[in-house]
Write an enzyme that holds these catalytic residues in place. Structure first.
Site, PDB file in Angstrom:
ATOM      1  N   LEU A 125      38.193  44.939  52.749  1.00 54.16           N
ATOM      2  CA  LEU A 125      39.063  45.852  52.197  1.00 54.16           C
ATOM      3  C   LEU A 125      38.473  47.127  52.074  1.00 54.16           C
ATOM      4  O   LEU A 125      39.184  48.084  53.306  1.00 54.16           O
ATOM      5  CB  LEU A 125      39.734  45.671  50.669  1.00 54.16           C
ATOM      6  CG  LEU A 125      40.764  46.486  50.661  1.00 54.16           C
ATOM      7  CD1 LEU A 125      42.052  46.505  51.248  1.00 54.16           C
ATOM      8  CD2 LEU A 125      41.227  46.425  49.285  1.00 54.16           C
ATOM      9  N   ASP A 172      25.374  52.938  40.832  1.00 51.91           N
ATOM     10  CA  ASP A 172      26.065  51.342  40.492  1.00 51.91           C
ATOM     11  C   ASP A 172      26.508  51.660  39.108  1.00 51.91           C
ATOM     12  O   ASP A 172      26.584  52.206  38.439  1.00 51.91           O
ATOM     13  CB  ASP A 172      24.579  50.510  40.331  1.00 51.91           C
ATOM     14  CG  ASP A 172      24.434  49.064  38.914  1.00 51.91           C
ATOM     15  OD1 ASP A 172      25.810  48.859  39.780  1.00 51.91           O
ATOM     16  OD2 ASP A 172      23.607  48.482  38.896  1.00 51.91           O
ATOM     17  N   ASP A 211      45.715  37.343  41.639  1.00 52.12           N
ATOM     18  CA  ASP A 211      46.641  36.946  42.156  1.00 52.12           C
ATOM     19  C   ASP A 211      46.217  35.756  40.950  1.00 52.12           C
ATOM     20  O   ASP A 211      47.003  35.134  40.028  1.00 52.12           O
ATOM     21  CB  ASP A 211      47.073  35.973  43.302  1.00 52.12           C
ATOM     22  CG  ASP A 211      45.923  35.376  43.902  1.00 52.12           C
ATOM     23  OD1 ASP A 211      44.893  36.212  44.144  1.00 52.12           O
ATOM     24  OD2 ASP A 211      46.649  34.350  43.942  1.00 52.12           O
ATOM     25  N   TYR A 239      36.735  34.596  36.679  1.00 45.56           N
ATOM     26  CA  TYR A 239      37.120  35.403  37.405  1.00 45.56           C
ATOM     27  C   TYR A 239      38.260  36.020  37.209  1.00 45.56           C
ATOM     28  O   TYR A 239      38.426  37.802  37.046  1.00 45.56           O
ATOM     29  CB  TYR A 239      37.401  34.861  39.128  1.00 45.56           C
ATOM     30  CG  TYR A 239      37.690  35.777  39.644  1.00 45.56           C
ATOM     31  CD1 TYR A 239      36.685  36.664  40.533  1.00 45.56           C
ATOM     32  CD2 TYR A 239      38.841  35.389  40.888  1.00 45.56           C
ATOM     33  CE1 TYR A 239      37.255  38.209  41.286  1.00 45.56           C
ATOM     34  CE2 TYR A 239      39.756  36.554  41.620  1.00 45.56           C
ATOM     35  CZ  TYR A 239      38.514  37.457  42.022  1.00 45.56           C
ATOM     36  OH  TYR A 239      38.451  38.685  42.890  1.00 45.56           O
ATOM     37  N   LYS A 287      39.028  40.064  36.132  1.00 45.56           N
ATOM     38  CA  LYS A 287      40.118  40.457  36.330  1.00 45.56           C
ATOM     39  C   LYS A 287      40.875  41.210  35.263  1.00 45.56           C
ATOM     40  O   LYS A 287      40.922  42.486  35.759  1.00 45.56           O
ATOM     41  CB  LYS A 287      40.323  40.521  37.889  1.00 45.56           C
ATOM     42  CG  LYS A 287      39.261  40.089  39.005  1.00 45.56           C
ATOM     43  CD  LYS A 287      38.581  40.840  39.108  1.00 45.56           C
ATOM     44  CE  LYS A 287      39.543  41.831  40.647  1.00 45.56           C
ATOM     45  NZ  LYS A 287      39.049  43.318  41.089  1.00 45.56           N
TER      46      LYS A 287
END
Length: 308
Positions: free
Chosen positions: A12, A36, A102, A125, A129
């Site tokens: 992206l 970082d 999603d 994951y 997020k």
């Protein structure tokens, strides 16, 4: 207008930088060796020195299965680092666009997910997020825009389309999941949408994916049919349907991940392109499909909605 982009080396970020060159944007995108983002002090120093109008955070720990065994690393990048960026933006007076996923949903609704739907991530994951989303919104409020996307594919990094193109000539057969549905999203289209959002003082959450819904198996079939001429008669893998349970990956995935894109359509004043168009444009970009090549709708057997 100055943009600070984290994650510029990913699929992206690559597309954002490529498109920003032709527009009135000054994009600064430090690599990890320079900044970082898991280091709060480094992030704050960078953002305060540049004072960008907008910071786009496209950096993430995206190895979904690996995250199950490396939870600390996943949360350090997806939650903590996102929070560091948000804190720095608050100090510098910058807006922030946080790219999310999603996977914050469990995919059990049986319909397109709306921004207002309850979240329920199934794995590390998705949880990491989601926690990143929350930290960004708590720190910046309406000065933060969370952009959730899905099934992303582009020229850089690892993605489903690239994997299929590599495996087709190498293997006699490929087993592909046929009971999970997504809206495959071309990174080039998403990059254009993000740059539009840079100019728009909007906050909250927006679902950003190409339109149309397809199973992973039917997506693989469409890729194979479109790419077949580029293999010049070489035998390609036979595609075999498999269930997610049979594949038995470490991380559980949402069953139905399609987004309701009415909000982004309203914000941008145009609907997303279809996943078929995104796939065609991506394959043309990488030289697999000639301009004016095979029709994607025909290759995928219609409208691309393979869900029964």
């Amino acid at each position: 207008m100055k943009i600070l982009l984290f994650g510029g080396s990913g699929q992206l970020g690559f597309e954002v930088k490529k498109r920003a060159r032709d527009l009135d944007f000054d994009v600064v995108s430090p690599v990890t060796a320079e900044v970082d983002i898991s280091d709060r002090a480094q992030v704050k120093k960078c953002v305060l020195a540049l004072k960008p109008a907008v910071v786009i955070n496209a950096a993430a720990f995206t190895a979904v299965d690996k995250a199950e065994h490396e939870q600390e690393a996943a949360f350090r990048i997806n939650r903590d680092a996102a929070g560091h960026v948000a804190e720095a933006c608050a100090s510098a007076g910058s807006r922030m666009i946080q790219v999310s996923t999603d996977y914050v949903f469990d995919g059990s609704l049986g319909r397109e997910s709306r921004e207002s739907d309850l979240v329920n991530p199934l794995g590390v994951y998705g949880r990491s997020k989601l926690e990143g989303e929350r930290r960004v919104q708590e720190e910046l409020g309406e000065n933060a825009l969370v952009v959730r996307t899905q099934a992303l594919f582009g020229q850089k990094g690892v993605n489903f389309v690239q994997s299929m193109l590599r495996f087709f000539p190498e293997r006699p057969s490929l087993r592909v999941v046929d009971d999970q549905w997504v809206s495959p999203t071309w990174a080039g289209w998403l990059a254009e949408a993000l740059l539009d959002f840079v100019r728009m003082p909007v906050g909250g959450v927006v679902h950003a994916s190409c339109s149309g819904t397809v199973s992973w198996f039917d997506f693989a079939s469409a890729i194979q049919e479109l790419a077949r001429p580029s293999f010049q008669g070489q035998p390609l893998a036979r595609l075999e349907k498999i269930t997610a349970r049979e594949l038995n990956r470490p991380a559980q995935r949402p069953k139905f991940s399609a987004f309701d894109t009415s909000h982004i359509t309203s914000l941008l004043g145009r609907p997303p392109i279809t996943w078929q168009e995104g796939l065609r444009r991506y394959l043309a970009d990488i030289g697999v499909l000639a301009e004016g090549g095979a029709d994607v709708d025909a290759a995928s057997g219609g409208n691309g909605d393979s869900r029964s």
